[in-house]
Design a protein around this motif. Structure first.
Motif, PDB file in Angstrom:
ATOM      1  N   LEU A 213      -3.533 -13.522  -5.871  1.00 27.05           N
ATOM      2  CA  LEU A 213      -3.224 -12.598  -4.786  1.00 27.05           C
ATOM      3  C   LEU A 213      -2.542 -11.356  -5.358  1.00 27.05           C
ATOM      4  O   LEU A 213      -1.506 -11.453  -6.019  1.00 27.05           O
ATOM      5  CB  LEU A 213      -2.311 -13.265  -3.759  1.00 27.05           C
ATOM      6  CG  LEU A 213      -1.978 -12.451  -2.510  1.00 27.05           C
ATOM      7  CD1 LEU A 213      -3.231 -12.091  -1.735  1.00 27.05           C
ATOM      8  CD2 LEU A 213      -0.994 -13.219  -1.619  1.00 27.05           C
ATOM      9  N   SER A 214      -3.129 -10.217  -5.090  1.00 28.89           N
ATOM     10  CA  SER A 214      -2.561  -8.943  -5.529  1.00 28.89           C
ATOM     11  C   SER A 214      -2.120  -8.139  -4.312  1.00 28.89           C
ATOM     12  O   SER A 214      -2.478  -8.452  -3.166  1.00 28.89           O
ATOM     13  CB  SER A 214      -3.588  -8.134  -6.323  1.00 28.89           C
ATOM     14  OG  SER A 214      -4.651  -7.703  -5.474  1.00 28.89           O
ATOM     15  N   THR A 215      -1.363  -7.098  -4.575  1.00 27.26           N
ATOM     16  CA  THR A 215      -0.960  -6.213  -3.483  1.00 27.26           C
ATOM     17  C   THR A 215      -2.180  -5.566  -2.830  1.00 27.26           C
ATOM     18  O   THR A 215      -2.186  -5.336  -1.622  1.00 27.26           O
ATOM     19  CB  THR A 215      -0.001  -5.131  -3.996  1.00 27.26           C
ATOM     20  OG1 THR A 215      -0.614  -4.415  -5.075  1.00 27.26           O
ATOM     21  CG2 THR A 215       1.312  -5.745  -4.463  1.00 27.26           C
ATOM     22  N   GLU A 216      -3.211  -5.282  -3.607  1.00 27.44           N
ATOM     23  CA  GLU A 216      -4.407  -4.649  -3.042  1.00 27.44           C
ATOM     24  C   GLU A 216      -5.167  -5.619  -2.138  1.00 27.44           C
ATOM     25  O   GLU A 216      -5.640  -5.235  -1.070  1.00 27.44           O
ATOM     26  CB  GLU A 216      -5.314  -4.139  -4.155  1.00 27.44           C
ATOM     27  CG  GLU A 216      -6.626  -3.525  -3.676  1.00 27.44           C
ATOM     28  CD  GLU A 216      -6.435  -2.371  -2.696  1.00 27.44           C
ATOM     29  OE1 GLU A 216      -7.316  -2.178  -1.835  1.00 27.44           O
ATOM     30  OE2 GLU A 216      -5.402  -1.678  -2.774  1.00 27.44           O
ATOM     31  N   ARG A 217      -5.296  -6.884  -2.549  1.00 29.66           N
ATOM     32  CA  ARG A 217      -5.955  -7.875  -1.685  1.00 29.66           C
ATOM     33  C   ARG A 217      -5.197  -8.020  -0.379  1.00 29.66           C
ATOM     34  O   ARG A 217      -5.794  -8.086   0.704  1.00 29.66           O
ATOM     35  CB  ARG A 217      -6.034  -9.236  -2.370  1.00 29.66           C
ATOM     36  CG  ARG A 217      -7.077  -9.368  -3.467  1.00 29.66           C
ATOM     37  CD  ARG A 217      -7.195 -10.822  -3.894  1.00 29.66           C
ATOM     38  NE  ARG A 217      -7.862 -11.633  -2.866  1.00 29.66           N
ATOM     39  CZ  ARG A 217      -7.818 -12.967  -2.829  1.00 29.66           C
ATOM     40  NH1 ARG A 217      -7.096 -13.635  -3.724  1.00 29.66           N
ATOM     41  NH2 ARG A 217      -8.464 -13.628  -1.884  1.00 29.66           N
ATOM     42  N   LEU A 218      -3.885  -8.077  -0.467  1.00 31.50           N
ATOM     43  CA  LEU A 218      -3.070  -8.216   0.742  1.00 31.50           C
ATOM     44  C   LEU A 218      -3.202  -6.970   1.616  1.00 31.50           C
ATOM     45  O   LEU A 218      -3.287  -7.069   2.848  1.00 31.50           O
ATOM     46  CB  LEU A 218      -1.614  -8.449   0.336  1.00 31.50           C
ATOM     47  CG  LEU A 218      -0.652  -8.967   1.409  1.00 31.50           C
ATOM     48  CD1 LEU A 218      -1.172 -10.258   2.034  1.00 31.50           C
ATOM     49  CD2 LEU A 218       0.742  -9.165   0.833  1.00 31.50           C
ATOM     50  N   ARG A 219      -3.236  -5.798   0.989  1.00 28.39           N
ATOM     51  CA  ARG A 219      -3.369  -4.546   1.746  1.00 28.39           C
ATOM     52  C   ARG A 219      -4.685  -4.516   2.520  1.00 28.39           C
ATOM     53  O   ARG A 219      -4.725  -4.090   3.681  1.00 28.39           O
ATOM     54  CB  ARG A 219      -3.274  -3.361   0.789  1.00 28.39           C
ATOM     55  CG  ARG A 219      -3.320  -1.993   1.485  1.00 28.39           C
ATOM     56  CD  ARG A 219      -3.194  -0.853   0.490  1.00 28.39           C
ATOM     57  NE  ARG A 219      -1.937  -0.920  -0.218  1.00 28.39           N
ATOM     58  CZ  ARG A 219      -1.796  -1.258  -1.506  1.00 28.39           C
ATOM     59  NH1 ARG A 219      -2.870  -1.550  -2.224  1.00 28.39           N
ATOM     60  NH2 ARG A 219      -0.620  -1.316  -2.069  1.00 28.39           N
ATOM     61  N   ARG A 220      -5.754  -4.960   1.891  1.00 31.35           N
ATOM     62  CA  ARG A 220      -7.048  -4.962   2.581  1.00 31.35           C
ATOM     63  C   ARG A 220      -7.011  -5.861   3.816  1.00 31.35           C
ATOM     64  O   ARG A 220      -7.587  -5.534   4.852  1.00 31.35           O
ATOM     65  CB  ARG A 220      -8.163  -5.389   1.630  1.00 31.35           C
ATOM     66  CG  ARG A 220      -8.519  -4.346   0.586  1.00 31.35           C
ATOM     67  CD  ARG A 220      -9.890  -4.611  -0.014  1.00 31.35           C
ATOM     68  NE  ARG A 220      -9.966  -5.903  -0.675  1.00 31.35           N
ATOM     69  CZ  ARG A 220      -9.726  -6.104  -1.974  1.00 31.35           C
ATOM     70  NH1 ARG A 220      -9.375  -5.093  -2.747  1.00 31.35           N
ATOM     71  NH2 ARG A 220      -9.844  -7.305  -2.500  1.00 31.35           N
ATOM     72  N   GLN A 221      -6.355  -6.998   3.699  1.00 31.57           N
ATOM     73  CA  GLN A 221      -6.250  -7.905   4.842  1.00 31.57           C
ATOM     74  C   GLN A 221      -5.458  -7.271   5.982  1.00 31.57           C
ATOM     75  O   GLN A 221      -5.825  -7.379   7.159  1.00 31.57           O
ATOM     76  CB  GLN A 221      -5.590  -9.211   4.402  1.00 31.57           C
ATOM     77  CG  GLN A 221      -6.431 -10.062   3.473  1.00 31.57           C
ATOM     78  CD  GLN A 221      -7.659 -10.619   4.156  1.00 31.57           C
ATOM     79  OE1 GLN A 221      -7.582 -11.085   5.285  1.00 31.57           O
ATOM     80  NE2 GLN A 221      -8.793 -10.577   3.484  1.00 31.57           N
ATOM     81  N   VAL A 222      -4.361  -6.609   5.643  1.00 36.20           N
ATOM     82  CA  VAL A 222      -3.559  -5.929   6.661  1.00 36.20           C
ATOM     83  C   VAL A 222      -4.371  -4.829   7.332  1.00 36.20           C
ATOM     84  O   VAL A 222      -4.393  -4.700   8.565  1.00 36.20           O
ATOM     85  CB  VAL A 222      -2.274  -5.345   6.032  1.00 36.20           C
ATOM     86  CG1 VAL A 222      -1.547  -4.444   7.031  1.00 36.20           C
ATOM     87  CG2 VAL A 222      -1.354  -6.463   5.557  1.00 36.20           C
TER      88      VAL A 222
END
Length: 413
Positions: A213-222
């Motif tokens: 899990l990266s910040t970018e993966r989390l950002r896309r989900q948000v």
């Protein structure tokens, strides 16, 4: 005309409106014959003045004192006559969206400053002082001067924007609720995530849905959640982890590791131009060290700040109380890099950052919409910030949306 202009859906409790009284008062106080703003749909002042969402080339807003412009029908001296100078291709949209008195369509392709001068002349105003926002394009100011007007700057528009109408608060509340749903999605993912101590050559990582899990993966989900609720991220979904959580505006890619703080600052923009702004901080499998101490301190600072909020209170008092609480917990409040490094909050409206600033000395007023967002940062440890959006009332405040607090992420569904 009355001081308040109602939007195209006039008569609806949900109609966007603009309070002209501060503009009329500024014209009177400055003995000015008009106020002119020029910009495109990305200019927040003119977006607020006109409620017009296009085009991406300059157009103009012109206001003259209503008592001078239309003495036979004016019911008082606190209104303005408002004109939108729009390109011909946007005639229908301008008439649909603009809540003012007149739309002046240009078929010749003249510069916006020329059109503004012509609109002033149409109202019988041929000379005198014309007030303009400080950010007016240089060529527009030159065209006004060439037409015989004396140009003087004003911050009246920015000041007027600080006090929101009920309809504006409604728009802000809707976007804030969408932002909170984005935070909820991020917390749910972090709660589902597992710790892989052997990932990344033994450095350890947090895994989710089959991968690191990266910040970018989390950002896309948000951002997917934001889009599903009718708002756009506008490039403002800030997610940092560990050292990058100490970066106030981190939008890059970083691996999320166990024990590190994960700071999520979600600030989407709604279809009418208004923003939301909410921040929460989590940590997957924290060890109870710096991150726990920082979290408790920021929670206490948030409560201390909120206790001071009310109309008539100097904005700086709110900031000072938050800073004092953080200092009492052992965090620096006088460093640009470590500790509490920013103001406790700022205004939010058609701009993500507008007045009033909680670092300033102006008194808060009922209708101000501001963030409360104390935080502490250490590039060697991470960052913790907790942020909510509130509207100031006569005797306190109201939240425009609420979301629970927890350093350890939980599945709240």
């Amino acid at each position: 005309m009355p001081a308040q202009r109602d939007g195209p859906a006039s008569g609806s409790a949900d109609a966007l409106d603009t309070d002209d009284a501060p503009l009329a008062a500024e014209l009177a106080d400055r003995d000015a014959v008009g106020l002119v703003a020029v910009g495109d749909r990305f200019d927040d002042d003119i977006r607020w003045l006109t409620r017009f969402s296009g085009p991406d080339r300059d157009y103009a807003f012109v206001a003259t004192p209503a008592s001078d412009a239309d003495p036979d029908t004016n019911e008082g001296t606190d209104g303005v006559h408002a004109t939108l100078c729009a390109p011909a291709l946007f005639d229908e949209q301008a008439r649909r969206e603009f809540p003012g008195d007149a739309v002046r369509v240009d078929d010749q392709g003249d510069p916006a400053g020329v059109r503004a001068a012509a609109a002033l002349a149409d109202r019988g105003v041929e000379s005198g002082t014309v007030l303009v926002p400080r950010g007016i394009p240089h060529d527009a100011a030159v065209y006004l001067e060439r037409a015989g007007y004396e140009v003087a700057s004003t911050d009246a528009v920015a000041r007027a924007r600080e006090t929101k109408t009920d309809a504006e608060v409604g728009r802000l509340r809707r976007v804030q609720r969408a932002a909170i749903r984005g935070i909820a999605r991020a917390e749910a993912i972090l709660a589902e995530a597992t710790v892989d101590p052997d990932a990344d050559d033994g450095a350890g990582a947090v895994r989710w849905n089959g991968g690191v899990l990266s910040t970018e993966r989390l950002r896309r989900q948000v951002n997917e959640v934001l889009a599903a609720h009718g708002v756009r991220d506008a490039g403002n979904t800030v997610i940092g982890a560990g050292a990058t959580a100490a970066d106030l505006h981190y939008t890059g890619t970083d691996v999320i590791r166990p024990g590190e703080t994960v700071l999520l600052d979600v600030s989407p923009r709604g279809p009418d131009g208004y923003y939301g702004d909410v921040t929460r901080t989590f940590a997957v499998d924290p060890d109870g060290g710096w991150e726990r101490r920082a979290y408790l301190a920021v929670e206490a600072a948030r409560e201390a700040a909120l206790e001071e909020v009310a109309a008539g209170v100097p904005a700086s008092t709110v900031h000072e109380e938050a800073a004092a609480e953080l200092a009492a917990h052992g965090f620096r409040v006088d460093s640009p890099e470590v500790g509490f490094t920013h103001s406790t909050g700022h205004g939010v409206g058609i701009s993500l950052h507008e007045g009033p600033s909680l670092g300033g000395d102006d008194e808060l007023a009922a209708g101000n919409v501001v963030t409360i967002e104390p935080g502490v940062y250490d590039p060697e440890e991470g960052g913790v910030r907790l942020e909510d959006l509130i509207v100031v009332t006569a005797d306190g405040f109201e939240f425009l949306g609420e979301y629970p607090f927890s350093l350890v992420p939980r599945d709240r569904e």
